[in-house]
Design an enzyme around this catalytic site. Sequence first.
Site, PDB file in Angstrom:
ATOM      1  CG  ASN A  84      -6.561  -0.764   2.242  1.00 11.81           C
ATOM      2  OD1 ASN A  84      -6.032  -0.326   1.232  1.00 11.81           O
ATOM      3  ND2 ASN A  84      -5.868  -1.251   3.255  1.00 11.81           N
ATOM      4  CG  HIS A 110      -2.963   3.472   2.631  1.00 15.30           C
ATOM      5  ND1 HIS A 110      -3.731   3.121   1.538  1.00 15.30           N
ATOM      6  CD2 HIS A 110      -2.834   2.330   3.379  1.00 15.30           C
ATOM      7  CE1 HIS A 110      -4.044   1.845   1.625  1.00 15.30           C
ATOM      8  NE2 HIS A 110      -3.526   1.340   2.727  1.00 15.30           N
ATOM      9  CB  CYS A 122      -0.969  -0.007   1.174  1.00 19.35           C
ATOM     10  SG  CYS A 122      -2.026  -1.449   1.176  1.00 19.35           S
TER      11      CYS A 122
HETATM   12  N1  COA Z   1     -17.571  -8.162  12.160  1.00 16.65           N
HETATM   13  C1  COA Z   1     -17.952  -8.390  13.429  1.00 16.65           C
HETATM   14  N2  COA Z   1     -17.094  -8.734  14.407  1.00 16.65           N
HETATM   15  C2  COA Z   1     -15.808  -8.867  14.067  1.00 16.65           C
HETATM   16  C3  COA Z   1     -15.341  -8.659  12.772  1.00 16.65           C
HETATM   17  C4  COA Z   1     -16.284  -8.304  11.797  1.00 16.65           C
HETATM   18  N3  COA Z   1     -15.948  -8.064  10.515  1.00 16.65           N
HETATM   19  N4  COA Z   1     -14.031  -8.853  12.732  1.00 16.65           N
HETATM   20  C5  COA Z   1     -13.647  -9.178  13.970  1.00 16.65           C
HETATM   21  N5  COA Z   1     -14.727  -9.195  14.777  1.00 16.65           N
HETATM   22  C6  COA Z   1     -14.792  -9.506  16.212  1.00 16.65           C
HETATM   23  C7  COA Z   1     -13.628 -10.348  16.635  1.00 16.65           C
HETATM   24  O1  COA Z   1     -13.876 -11.715  16.454  1.00 16.65           O
HETATM   25  C8  COA Z   1     -13.525  -9.972  18.091  1.00 16.65           C
HETATM   26  O2  COA Z   1     -14.497 -10.687  18.825  1.00 16.65           O
HETATM   27  P1  COA Z   1     -14.132 -11.321  20.254  1.00 16.65           P
HETATM   28  O3  COA Z   1     -13.771 -10.147  21.106  1.00 16.65           O
HETATM   29  O4  COA Z   1     -15.396 -12.006  20.633  1.00 16.65           O
HETATM   30  O5  COA Z   1     -12.991 -12.229  19.997  1.00 16.65           O
HETATM   31  C9  COA Z   1     -13.933  -8.510  18.135  1.00 16.65           C
HETATM   32  O6  COA Z   1     -14.693  -8.288  16.930  1.00 16.65           O
HETATM   33  C10 COA Z   1     -12.761  -7.559  18.151  1.00 16.65           C
HETATM   34  O7  COA Z   1     -11.876  -7.957  17.129  1.00 16.65           O
HETATM   35  P2  COA Z   1     -10.497  -7.276  16.953  1.00 16.65           P
HETATM   36  O8  COA Z   1      -9.700  -8.039  15.945  1.00 16.65           O
HETATM   37  O9  COA Z   1      -9.890  -7.057  18.308  1.00 16.65           O
HETATM   38  O10 COA Z   1     -10.953  -5.880  16.342  1.00 16.65           O
HETATM   39  P3  COA Z   1     -10.104  -4.586  16.113  1.00 16.65           P
HETATM   40  O11 COA Z   1     -10.669  -3.488  16.894  1.00 16.65           O
HETATM   41  O12 COA Z   1      -8.611  -4.845  16.231  1.00 16.65           O
HETATM   42  O13 COA Z   1     -10.402  -4.291  14.582  1.00 16.65           O
HETATM   43  C11 COA Z   1      -9.403  -4.418  12.416  1.00 16.65           C
HETATM   44  C12 COA Z   1      -9.965  -5.197  13.592  1.00 16.65           C
HETATM   45  C13 COA Z   1      -8.927  -5.405  11.359  1.00 16.65           C
HETATM   46  C14 COA Z   1     -10.492  -3.554  11.844  1.00 16.65           C
HETATM   47  C15 COA Z   1      -8.235  -3.519  12.910  1.00 16.65           C
HETATM   48  O14 COA Z   1      -7.330  -4.292  13.673  1.00 16.65           O
HETATM   49  C16 COA Z   1      -7.489  -2.867  11.776  1.00 16.65           C
HETATM   50  O15 COA Z   1      -8.032  -2.061  11.058  1.00 16.65           O
HETATM   51  N6  COA Z   1      -6.181  -3.157  11.629  1.00 16.65           N
HETATM   52  C17 COA Z   1      -5.408  -2.594  10.539  1.00 16.65           C
HETATM   53  C18 COA Z   1      -5.706  -3.352   9.273  1.00 16.65           C
HETATM   54  C19 COA Z   1      -5.207  -2.644   8.050  1.00 16.65           C
HETATM   55  O16 COA Z   1      -5.307  -1.448   7.927  1.00 16.65           O
HETATM   56  N7  COA Z   1      -4.689  -3.426   7.098  1.00 16.65           N
HETATM   57  C20 COA Z   1      -4.237  -2.947   5.847  1.00 16.65           C
HETATM   58  C21 COA Z   1      -2.959  -2.214   5.972  1.00 16.65           C
HETATM   59  S1  COA Z   1      -2.433  -1.562   4.443  1.00 16.65           S
END
Ligand code: COA
Length: 367
Positions: free
Chosen positions: A283, A253, A113
């Site tokens: 994204n 980004h 990215c």
């Molecule tokens: N819908 C509903 N629930 C979801 C879910 C979805 N799409 N994805 C995850 N969950 C749940 C998880 O299972 C977890 O449940 P639990 O607490 O019962 O285990 C809970 O939501 C929290 O999940 P978590 O992974 O801790 O969420 P988060 O706040 O870290 O958000 C992302 C997840 C992926 C959105 C976040 O980590 C993120 O944006 N990271 C950067 C990713 C990125 O930008 N990548 C590209 C880079 S170029």
Amino acid sequence: MPFAHITGWGMFVPEPVLTNNDLAKIIDTNDEWIRDHTGIRERHIARETEFPSTLAVEASLKALAMANLAPTELDLIICSTSSPEYIFPATACLIQDQIGATKAGAFDLLAACSGFIFAANMAAQAIRSGSIKNALVIGSETLSRFVDWKDRNTCILFGDGAGAFVLQASEKPGGILSAVMHSDGSGADSLTLLGGGSRHPATELTLHEGKHFVQMDGKAVFRFATRVMGRAVIEALEAVGMTTNDVQWIIPHQANFRIIETAAKYLKMPLDKFVINVEHYGNTSTASIPIATVEAVQKGQLKPGDKVVFVGFGAGLTWGAMVVEWTGPIPTKKQIHPEQYRLFARLRRFVRRAIRYIESLYSRKEV
Ligand code: COA
């Protein structure tokens, strides 16, 4: 030493839109969760007949029309993509052929990215060195082909699209003022697409193991992104003796609204100085910065004379930032219609195929 100006810009996204509610019908998720955790509401998904090159061609022709530059005047095409059409040939070569840029050298650049910033910097350096005059820099993606639509951690995040800039040499000061590029391969395993390369060539086992899908440690990527974004902006500004007070716009980004919000806090800048459109595109990896830029110009936000910082991060790990004095097209009397060059290119392809066919008939007779 010539300056490298951004004189044309274009974007293209496929028409089909996949909303969070649509996603909730196929995986265990909901609109509220996705919006709260990412800021994304919908994303565009390429049709089966659309590929990074086809999206890129549409964006590129718009950028060339804006710059009033014929494809045949291009010296260089760099396509940054995280979802190349093939391992080889390079997607940039497919684009070069389709737009009829017969004089241009073309290659792909892979920095995930952050790729668009890296590619724009490489093209700008080539212009500054005096070795080329006109370059086309593209970010184009169909990452929807590489996400596991059963994995709610990743499939909610990505969208398809393309954006392109034309960069041109000019003696007038301005354009791309500075850029910083960084990598840290020790974090490589936090965001990967392992299958199909020479370490894990496609086999039934790699398919079974889901190696051809994006795999991500979301929290690790989140921590990394929030750590590096603000610092990269400051570093690129300091390289030209500027501070955030000198800047009208930050175009980050578009991965996650919360990441952008954290960067704004770090930089002590109001969020309304950030161009944010992740809500409508998700994204789009290398395409996200040029797409956001095109929209900022269309909305009348980004104007000639403005100082803008592009900042990105991604798999690798990679990150970078670029300071630009926005100029716009170089005034010219000529009226170029790049679309015509696409037609010539189609005709050329047709003639080449016909010649090859006739040659094959003759060689069969000789045998
Ligand atoms: N819908 C509903 N629930 C979801 C879910 C979805 N799409 N994805 C995850 N969950 C749940 C998880 O299972 C977890 O449940 P639990 O607490 O019962 O285990 C809970 O939501 C929290 O999940 P978590 O992974 O801790 O969420 P988060 O706040 O870290 O958000 C992302 C997840 C992926 C959105 C976040 O980590 C993120 O944006 N990271 C950067 C990713 C990125 O930008 N990548 C590209 C880079 S170029």
